[in-house]
Write a protein that holds these residues in place. Structure first.
Motif, mmCIF file in Angstrom:
data_model
loop_
_atom_site.group_PDB
_atom_site.id
_atom_site.type_symbol
_atom_site.label_atom_id
_atom_site.label_comp_id
_atom_site.label_asym_id
_atom_site.label_seq_id
_atom_site.Cartn_x
_atom_site.Cartn_y
_atom_site.Cartn_z
ATOM 1 N N GLU A 171 -4.906 0.747 -15.805
ATOM 2 C CA GLU A 171 -3.873 0.788 -14.772
ATOM 3 C C GLU A 171 -2.687 1.601 -15.263
ATOM 4 N N ARG B 227 -6.524 1.391 -11.338
ATOM 5 C CA ARG B 227 -5.356 0.969 -10.556
ATOM 6 C C ARG B 227 -4.197 1.939 -10.783
ATOM 7 N N ARG C 188 -0.109 2.301 -9.601
ATOM 8 C CA ARG C 188 1.073 1.742 -8.960
ATOM 9 C C ARG C 188 2.221 2.735 -9.125
ATOM 10 N N ASN D 222 -8.109 4.050 -5.774
ATOM 11 C CA ASN D 222 -7.528 3.357 -6.917
ATOM 12 C C ASN D 222 -6.012 3.146 -6.807
ATOM 13 N N CYS E 51 -3.110 1.063 -5.565
ATOM 14 C CA CYS E 51 -3.013 -0.335 -5.126
ATOM 15 C C CYS E 51 -2.183 -0.438 -3.853
ATOM 16 N N SER F 230 0.221 -2.062 -2.897
ATOM 17 C CA SER F 230 1.458 -2.787 -3.187
ATOM 18 C C SER F 230 2.592 -1.784 -3.182
ATOM 19 N N ARG G 59 -4.818 -7.030 -7.341
ATOM 20 C CA ARG G 59 -4.586 -5.622 -7.017
ATOM 21 C C ARG G 59 -3.275 -5.419 -6.252
ATOM 22 N N ASP G 60 -2.880 -6.413 -5.465
ATOM 23 C CA ASP G 60 -1.637 -6.268 -4.697
ATOM 24 C C ASP G 60 -0.399 -6.636 -5.509
#
Length: 499
Positions: free
Chosen positions: A202, A238, A240, A262, A264, A266, A413-414
């Motif tokens: 990630e 992931r 972000r 991939n 996320c 969020s 994931r969120d």
């Protein structure tokens, strides 16, 4: 002093305060020191040879906290000749030589723009037996060109920009971090690939305002393109990013989030206030309607998106009606979590001299009401996930009660925090591994999953955690001399340490 002691490498400790940018800068500081021959001190070591404070200037008590900690270190340094103390980060950029005046036992002060100079400044201070203060007004080298000692085997920060072009009246960051400087996409993706090659699953793309990325090279769609390019990195599970500014949020970023597997679902997007009058006074160039419109678009494209925010209570001039409007926006936005702050006056910001500074008791009462409102909503939103299956990236240090409860913890994931029972897999699941499990209970700030995990996937990140390895990216020292392993300074035979 024995020859062995004299030749042993000097140890260091970095103490970090503030935002994710500071956390990532501290990884750079550690990487620089280790490349220069220093060795990280054990956590239980009360007297490392070098202590580095990486400071924050955003909160009101930042100064008191730093000088209090420096005061506690003075007798430790008196007992350990040769020990050095360095102060860097935003507060160092702001206070400069004032730090050495208030705490003359500090050896090095360096700013946000010259992290790479730290090993040289430490060596110069030791050689000259005098404090070294070096604060640059603009960025020396982009921090990501510096060597890094990563703190996590499974997740990594990747800076895409530093500095900020906004002029929010409550914020001191632009004056300390400077104007936005964007990193080239190829350099960012090279660092992402290097982290993935080390087992990282990630990455979080990091900037003061990530969705203005590209302004320096004239591409306002650059951030969405960067998210899509991260989708092409094999082994990256992931992606972000933090933090975007609502005024720069474009539809192509929402499309990139929704269409790149991939990335996320969020989003952390600071609101600060739900009142248009307060937003105007804050010099936040969006209004509540614009903010809520972005959320509507995000949820239309990604119904499962978890949206988090920052909110300031008690900004100068905020009325009861202004505060009620903030509560209205919170109820409409349905945040999955919110970082809430009581306004604190920061010298050097326009807001510090504004009329209408509110009494502490008024701010406190509003703050408590805001927290109650936020928690009512976050709890309701979390309860909707009971019975759902979540994918958890197992983490270290996320569950403070894990040892007592027998659970492990990680992030869905969120971005939600999940505490789960390892069941029959206890002892087999490592930090960095992936677990699928079913949510059995919801609280305002976390989820519990107390049944047997549905699946467990061992990962290269888990292998690295089990072996005690953390990713290191080498960087480039750009002409700065390497120092080698500095020898410990012998204790003086006469006199006492000067401060």
């Amino acid at each position: 002093m024995t020859t062995a002691a004299a030749s042993s490498p000097r140890t260091y400790q970095v103490r970090t305060y503030g935002c994710q940018m500071n956390v990532h800068d501290s990884e750079r500081i550690s990487g620089l020191l280790e490349q220069a021959g220093y060795v990280r001190a054990a956590e239980a070591d009360d007297n490392p040879d070098v202590v580095v404070f990486n400071t924050c200037a955003v909160r009101e008590n930042a100064d008191n906290r730093l000088y209090g900690n420096l005061g506690h270190l003075r007798p430790v340094k008196d007992r350990h000749p040769g020990m050095q103390i360095a102060v860097g980060g935003c507060l160092a950029q702001k206070d400069r030589g004032e730090i050495v005046r208030k705490a003359p036992w500090v050896d090095v002060v360096f700013g946000t723009h010259n992290i790479g100079s730290l090993p040289v400044l430490l060596e110069r201070a030791r050689h000259n037996a005098a404090a070294e203060v070096e604060i640059l007004e603009s960025l020396d080298v982009f921090p990501s060109t510096l060597p890094t000692r990563r703190e996590s085997t499974y997740a990594g920060w990747v800076s895409i920009s530093v500095g900020c072009n906004n002029t929010c009246t409550f914020c001191i960051v632009p004056s300390l971090r400077g104007k936005e400087k964007d990193r080239r996409p190829g350099d960012i993706l090279s660092e992402v690939r290097a982290l993935v090659d080390e087992g990282v699953l990630e990455v979080t793309l990091l900037g003061q305002n990530v969705n203005s990325y590209g302004v320096e090279f004239g591409d306002r769609l650059a951030f969405g393109k960067l998210l899509r390019a991260c989708g092409d990195v094999d082994g990256l599970e992931r992606v972000r990013f933090t933090s975007p500014h609502p005024k720069d949020f474009t539809d192509d970023v929402i499309a990139a989030m929704a269409e790149t597997p991939n990335v996320c679902h969020s989003l952390h997007m600071p609101l600060q206030s739900g009142s248009d009058d307060v937003l105007r006074a804050m010099r936040r160039s969006y209004r509540a309607e614009r903010y809520l419109g972005i959320i509507d678009k995000v949820r239309a494209a990604m119904p499962d998106a978890a949206i988090t925010t920052d909110i300031i209570v008690g900004f100068p001039g905020e009325t009861d009606a202004d505060f009620e409007r903030t509560l209205d926006v919170v109820r409409e936005a349905r945040f999955s979590s919110a970082f809430t702050f009581q306004y604190s006056k920061r010298p050097g910001t326009p807001a510090a001299t504004m009329e209408g500074q509110l009494p502490k008791q008024v701010v406190q009462e509003r703050y408590e009401r805001l927290i109650a409102c936020v928690e009512e909503i976050t709890w309701a939103e979390n309860k909707r996930l009971v019975g759902e299956t979540v994918e958890v990236l197992v983490a270290v240090g996320e569950g403070r009660k894990d040892e007592r409860t027998g659970r492990m913890s990680g992030r869905a994931r969120d971005g939600r925090l999940v505490h789960f029972d390892a069941g029959s897999l206890a002892g087999q699941i490592r930090p960095g591994d992936i677990v699928h499990t079913t949510v059995t209970y919801a609280a305002p700030h976390h989820l519990n999953a107390d049944g047997e995990p549905l699946s467990h996937r061992r990962t290269r990140a888990g292998d690295a955690a089990e072996a005690g390895r953390s990713p290191r990216t080498p960087g480039v020292l750009l002409g700065l001399p390497t120092i080698g392993a500095p020898a410990a300074t012998p204790a003086p035979t006469t006199g006492c340490a000067a401060h």
